[in-house]
Design a protein around this motif. Sequence first.
Motif, PDB file in Angstrom:
ATOM      1  N   ALA A 173       0.842  -1.197   0.000  1.00  0.00           N
ATOM      2  CA  ALA A 173       0.000   0.000   0.000  1.00  0.00           C
ATOM      3  C   ALA A 173       0.871   1.239   0.000  1.00  0.00           C
ATOM      4  O   ALA A 173       2.002   1.233   0.501  1.00  0.00           O
ATOM      5  CB  ALA A 173      -0.906   0.008   1.231  1.00  0.00           C
ATOM      6  N   THR A 174       0.333   2.334  -0.541  1.00  0.00           N
ATOM      7  CA  THR A 174       1.077   3.592  -0.527  1.00  0.00           C
ATOM      8  C   THR A 174       0.138   4.783  -0.343  1.00  0.00           C
ATOM      9  O   THR A 174      -0.963   4.813  -0.893  1.00  0.00           O
ATOM     10  CB  THR A 174       1.914   3.787  -1.803  1.00  0.00           C
ATOM     11  N   GLY A 175       0.616   5.742   0.423  1.00  0.00           N
ATOM     12  CA  GLY A 175      -0.056   7.027   0.565  1.00  0.00           C
ATOM     13  C   GLY A 175       0.489   8.068  -0.377  1.00  0.00           C
ATOM     14  O   GLY A 175       0.105   9.232  -0.301  1.00  0.00           O
ATOM     15  N   HIS A 176       1.381   7.653  -1.290  1.00  0.00           N
ATOM     16  CA  HIS A 176       2.004   8.579  -2.238  1.00  0.00           C
ATOM     17  C   HIS A 176       1.789   8.122  -3.684  1.00  0.00           C
ATOM     18  O   HIS A 176       2.731   7.722  -4.368  1.00  0.00           O
ATOM     19  CB  HIS A 176       3.499   8.714  -1.959  1.00  0.00           C
ATOM     20  N   PRO A 177       0.555   8.200  -4.183  1.00  0.00           N
ATOM     21  CA  PRO A 177       0.294   7.744  -5.551  1.00  0.00           C
ATOM     22  C   PRO A 177       0.967   8.587  -6.627  1.00  0.00           C
ATOM     23  O   PRO A 177       1.105   8.130  -7.765  1.00  0.00           O
ATOM     24  CB  PRO A 177      -1.233   7.831  -5.671  1.00  0.00           C
ATOM     25  N   THR A 178       1.403   9.796  -6.287  1.00  0.00           N
ATOM     26  CA  THR A 178       2.088  10.628  -7.279  1.00  0.00           C
ATOM     27  C   THR A 178       3.595  10.466  -7.244  1.00  0.00           C
ATOM     28  O   THR A 178       4.303  11.115  -8.018  1.00  0.00           O
ATOM     29  CB  THR A 178       1.756  12.122  -7.076  1.00  0.00           C
ATOM     30  N   GLY A 179       4.106   9.612  -6.357  1.00  0.00           N
ATOM     31  CA  GLY A 179       5.549   9.434  -6.263  1.00  0.00           C
ATOM     32  C   GLY A 179       5.956   7.983  -6.197  1.00  0.00           C
ATOM     33  O   GLY A 179       6.341   7.371  -7.183  1.00  0.00           O
ATOM     34  N   LEU A 180       5.817   7.395  -5.008  1.00  0.00           N
ATOM     35  CA  LEU A 180       6.348   6.058  -4.754  1.00  0.00           C
ATOM     36  C   LEU A 180       5.487   4.921  -5.295  1.00  0.00           C
ATOM     37  O   LEU A 180       5.865   3.756  -5.163  1.00  0.00           O
ATOM     38  CB  LEU A 180       6.536   5.867  -3.248  1.00  0.00           C
ATOM     39  N   LEU A 181       4.372   5.231  -5.914  1.00  0.00           N
ATOM     40  CA  LEU A 181       3.526   4.181  -6.480  1.00  0.00           C
ATOM     41  C   LEU A 181       4.312   3.298  -7.439  1.00  0.00           C
ATOM     42  O   LEU A 181       4.145   2.073  -7.459  1.00  0.00           O
ATOM     43  CB  LEU A 181       2.322   4.792  -7.186  1.00  0.00           C
ATOM     44  N   THR A 182       5.170   3.891  -8.246  1.00  0.00           N
ATOM     45  CA  THR A 182       5.903   3.103  -9.241  1.00  0.00           C
ATOM     46  C   THR A 182       6.773   2.033  -8.581  1.00  0.00           C
ATOM     47  O   THR A 182       6.877   0.913  -9.080  1.00  0.00           O
ATOM     48  CB  THR A 182       6.792   4.017 -10.109  1.00  0.00           C
ATOM     49  N   THR A 183       7.374   2.361  -7.448  1.00  0.00           N
ATOM     50  CA  THR A 183       8.197   1.389  -6.730  1.00  0.00           C
ATOM     51  C   THR A 183       7.338   0.274  -6.156  1.00  0.00           C
ATOM     52  O   THR A 183       7.687  -0.910  -6.249  1.00  0.00           O
ATOM     53  CB  THR A 183       8.987   2.088  -5.616  1.00  0.00           C
ATOM     54  N   HIS A 184       6.211   0.626  -5.567  1.00  0.00           N
ATOM     55  CA  HIS A 184       5.322  -0.382  -5.004  1.00  0.00           C
ATOM     56  C   HIS A 184       4.765  -1.306  -6.091  1.00  0.00           C
ATOM     57  O   HIS A 184       4.629  -2.515  -5.873  1.00  0.00           O
ATOM     58  CB  HIS A 184       4.192   0.295  -4.239  1.00  0.00           C
ATOM     59  N   LEU A 185       4.445  -0.763  -7.242  1.00  0.00           N
ATOM     60  CA  LEU A 185       3.945  -1.599  -8.343  1.00  0.00           C
ATOM     61  C   LEU A 185       5.003  -2.609  -8.783  1.00  0.00           C
ATOM     62  O   LEU A 185       4.688  -3.772  -9.064  1.00  0.00           O
ATOM     63  CB  LEU A 185       3.534  -0.723  -9.517  1.00  0.00           C
ATOM     64  N   ALA A 186       6.260  -2.176  -8.851  1.00  0.00           N
ATOM     65  CA  ALA A 186       7.337  -3.089  -9.249  1.00  0.00           C
ATOM     66  C   ALA A 186       7.521  -4.199  -8.222  1.00  0.00           C
ATOM     67  O   ALA A 186       7.753  -5.360  -8.575  1.00  0.00           O
ATOM     68  CB  ALA A 186       8.643  -2.315  -9.438  1.00  0.00           C
ATOM     69  N   LEU A 187       7.411  -3.862  -6.941  1.00  0.00           N
ATOM     70  CA  LEU A 187       7.534  -4.882  -5.900  1.00  0.00           C
ATOM     71  C   LEU A 187       6.350  -5.852  -5.935  1.00  0.00           C
ATOM     72  O   LEU A 187       6.517  -7.044  -5.676  1.00  0.00           O
ATOM     73  CB  LEU A 187       7.651  -4.217  -4.533  1.00  0.00           C
ATOM     74  N   ALA A 188       5.164  -5.346  -6.284  1.00  0.00           N
ATOM     75  CA  ALA A 188       4.007  -6.235  -6.426  1.00  0.00           C
ATOM     76  C   ALA A 188       4.220  -7.210  -7.581  1.00  0.00           C
ATOM     77  O   ALA A 188       3.926  -8.411  -7.459  1.00  0.00           O
ATOM     78  CB  ALA A 188       2.743  -5.408  -6.639  1.00  0.00           C
ATOM     79  N   ARG A 189       4.750  -6.731  -8.690  1.00  0.00           N
ATOM     80  CA  ARG A 189       5.016  -7.621  -9.831  1.00  0.00           C
ATOM     81  C   ARG A 189       6.039  -8.688  -9.454  1.00  0.00           C
ATOM     82  O   ARG A 189       5.894  -9.866  -9.803  1.00  0.00           O
ATOM     83  CB  ARG A 189       5.508  -6.809 -11.037  1.00  0.00           C
ATOM     84  N   LEU A 190       7.072  -8.273  -8.742  1.00  0.00           N
ATOM     85  CA  LEU A 190       8.098  -9.216  -8.306  1.00  0.00           C
ATOM     86  C   LEU A 190       7.505 -10.272  -7.380  1.00  0.00           C
ATOM     87  O   LEU A 190       7.783 -11.472  -7.523  1.00  0.00           O
ATOM     88  CB  LEU A 190       9.218  -8.454  -7.598  1.00  0.00           C
ATOM     89  N   ALA A 191       6.692  -9.844  -6.428  1.00  0.00           N
ATOM     90  CA  ALA A 191       6.103 -10.788  -5.480  1.00  0.00           C
ATOM     91  C   ALA A 191       5.214 -11.797  -6.197  1.00  0.00           C
ATOM     92  O   ALA A 191       5.246 -12.996  -5.886  1.00  0.00           O
ATOM     93  CB  ALA A 191       5.306 -10.020  -4.425  1.00  0.00           C
TER      94      ALA A 191
END
Length: 268
Positions: A114-132
Amino acid sequence: METATPPSRDELREHLVRARIAGDVATSRENNLDHYRSLAVRDPHYMFGLSMEGDWTFRDILALMAKAAGVVPDPGFRSGQDTIDPDRTLDALDAMGDRIAAVLKRDKPRILIATGHPTGLLTTHLALARLARRRGAELLTPGETRAFTHGGLGRRRRIRYLDDVAMLDDGGALVHTHDPAPMQAMLAELDEAGQDRPDLVIADHGWAGAAGEAGIETVGFADSNDPGLFVGEAEGKIAVTVPLDDNVLPRHYGPMTDYLVSRVESGL
């Protein structure tokens, strides 16, 4: 965006400073100190759902942030340019990657992102979700569309998932949030359904704080003006907190994300 060749540690250090993810960051000294004072008086907006067992005075919080994030330690320095030490960012990225890898080596681990920063760190969280997902993890999505009233103005916000990453929306846009209530509600929904809680939460802000407070292994990202997660780490509730500017242009997080994904994969 992931690349075939992730940056070396030295290359990433240069990028972090150049992109102002670390080094001379945009967050001002005045803003940092204001938030440290707010946390010291237990303002819920800065506690991110964490209870604080220690006294944690303003001086204590400043000293912790100097040690964990690399801000200027001198309490007499009250205005101007503050900093995040890129080596502290890199060390924490390595520790985060190792924690994620250890969980992914388990049999069908359950992970919530989850992220509270959809305009910034979302891209990193999405990549980690794909990896998982590639590594066989089950990504949990409790509470989808559940609504919350935000603040005194009564704004309605809902949990929404984008490729298994939780955020809040206001009906028309994804929104920035510090609120721990959505994560608290997500965990309560799992409990009520008799489902196991996640083995790992990857998050920031109140999403991370509420998970750590609930006793879940949690790794997260935090800016130098968000001391709550660093206090949570110091008290053993957050496993790893990565210090960085949490809202630069999303593309600037690309090399950092590649480095982190590579660190996870090297540990598998």
